[in-house]
Scaffold this active site. Structure first.
Site, PDB file in Angstrom:
ATOM      1  N   TYR A 114      19.284  23.671   9.959  1.00 38.45           N
ATOM      2  CA  TYR A 114      18.886  24.983   9.451  1.00 38.45           C
ATOM      3  C   TYR A 114      18.461  24.831   7.997  1.00 38.45           C
ATOM      4  O   TYR A 114      18.749  23.819   7.348  1.00 38.45           O
ATOM      5  CB  TYR A 114      20.029  26.006   9.576  1.00 38.45           C
ATOM      6  CG  TYR A 114      21.152  25.817   8.574  1.00 38.45           C
ATOM      7  CD1 TYR A 114      21.175  26.497   7.358  1.00 38.45           C
ATOM      8  CD2 TYR A 114      22.203  24.929   8.836  1.00 38.45           C
ATOM      9  CE1 TYR A 114      22.201  26.326   6.443  1.00 38.45           C
ATOM     10  CE2 TYR A 114      23.237  24.748   7.931  1.00 38.45           C
ATOM     11  CZ  TYR A 114      23.230  25.449   6.734  1.00 38.45           C
ATOM     12  OH  TYR A 114      24.246  25.258   5.821  1.00 38.45           O
ATOM     13  N   CYS A 115      17.751  25.843   7.486  1.00 37.89           N
ATOM     14  CA  CYS A 115      17.357  25.826   6.081  1.00 37.89           C
ATOM     15  C   CYS A 115      17.191  27.268   5.605  1.00 37.89           C
ATOM     16  O   CYS A 115      17.903  28.155   6.086  1.00 37.89           O
ATOM     17  CB  CYS A 115      16.084  24.999   5.870  1.00 37.89           C
ATOM     18  SG  CYS A 115      14.630  25.654   6.694  1.00 37.89           S
ATOM     19  N   TYR A 116      16.266  27.502   4.720  1.00 40.65           N
ATOM     20  CA  TYR A 116      16.056  28.853   4.172  1.00 40.65           C
ATOM     21  C   TYR A 116      15.211  29.714   5.109  1.00 40.65           C
ATOM     22  O   TYR A 116      15.552  30.852   5.405  1.00 40.65           O
ATOM     23  CB  TYR A 116      15.397  28.748   2.799  1.00 40.65           C
ATOM     24  CG  TYR A 116      15.078  30.076   2.149  1.00 40.65           C
ATOM     25  CD1 TYR A 116      16.096  30.947   1.749  1.00 40.65           C
ATOM     26  CD2 TYR A 116      13.746  30.460   1.927  1.00 40.65           C
ATOM     27  CE1 TYR A 116      15.792  32.169   1.153  1.00 40.65           C
ATOM     28  CE2 TYR A 116      13.449  31.679   1.326  1.00 40.65           C
ATOM     29  CZ  TYR A 116      14.469  32.528   0.948  1.00 40.65           C
ATOM     30  OH  TYR A 116      14.167  33.730   0.360  1.00 40.65           O
TER      31      TYR A 116
END
Length: 257
Positions: A218-220
């Site tokens: 996951y990230c932003y």
């Protein structure tokens, strides 16, 4: 000579005038009813037209998926069976098989007002799912050309999930969770147990990721996470997942340990 009108003639005249008045009022009433009926029919036709599934050409969807900004406005659902989805799908497509739409309606509730695109092998295969979504209250549904109808730029074995699936994976302890955001953002707060991976140094970073358990990134906003996930798939990892809903889209419970 002055003419006089008999009482009988007066009564006949008044009766005739009354009949004319009744016929006129009746005609006006009939005209109003016809106008109301026409308006009602027109409204029904407008509603029916508005509720139809919109067709989306493959080149249009392809451009959206290749645009890191535009893709954030869409939720793409691959409605094929899980085994077909796992063999390859378009970027950012979450797997919700047609026969599971009813069961997963609650998890899709947050996306009812978002642009939702259905896709399968052919557009005919995904049309039933598109209509089922509209029946569940999803207001903006588009049915795209299938992967056998159009040559999409990217077909990937990365599996895409929504926020609830990422949360469950992190809580289970059965996944290697990768946080692909900038290091400062990771240090400010990340999912419990998540490992930070620098996407600018993936060749070295992925060496520390075990191959004997599924991986979830996951990230932003989903872009860096997909890049990390695709690198893993390219290097031979299997059961690689990534979350479309990053910390920009979902309020995750983050820790600083």
């Amino acid at each position: 000579m002055e003419m006089t009108t008999s009482p009988i003639v007066k009564r006949l005249f008044l009766g005739a005038m009354s009949a004319v008045a009744v016929l006129t009022l009746s005609a006006c009433g009939q005209q109003t009813d016809d106008q109301n009926a026409a308006t009602s029919t027109s409204s029904a036709q407008t509603t029916s037209t508005a509720s139809e599934v919109t067709a989306m050409k493959g080149d249009e969807l392809d451009k959206i998926l290749e645009d890191t900004k535009k893709k954030e406005k869409y939720l793409v659902l691959d409605v094929r069976k899980a085994e077909d989805y796992q063999a390859g799908t378009v970027k950012y497509a979450v797997n919700v098989p047609t026969d599971e739409i009813d069961a997963k309606a609650d998890s899709l509730a947050d996306y009812k007002d978002k642009n939702v695109v259905t896709i399968a092998d052919t557009k005919e295969d995904s049309e039933k799912a598109a209509k089922a979504l509209m029946d569940k209250g999803v207001t903006k549904v588009m049915n795209a050309d299938g992967m056998k109808d159009f040559n999409y730029t990217v077909i990937t074995k990365v599996q895409f999930v929504l926020a609830d699936a990422l949360v469950k994976a992190a809580e289970s302890g059965d996944y290697t969770i990768i946080d692909s955001r900038d290091e400062k953002d990771y240090n400010a707060g990340h999912l419990k147990g998540a490992k930070h991976i620098d996407v600018n140094n993936l060749d070295e970073e992925i060496k520390s990721i075990p191959k004997d358990k599924p991986v979830m990134s996951y990230c932003y906003s989903g872009n860096k996470a997909y890049k990390a996930a695709q690198k893993l798939v390219d290097e031979g990892w299997t059961n690689v997942f990534t979350a479309n809903d990053g910390t920009k889209e979902h309020d995750y419970d983050l820790v600083t340990d």
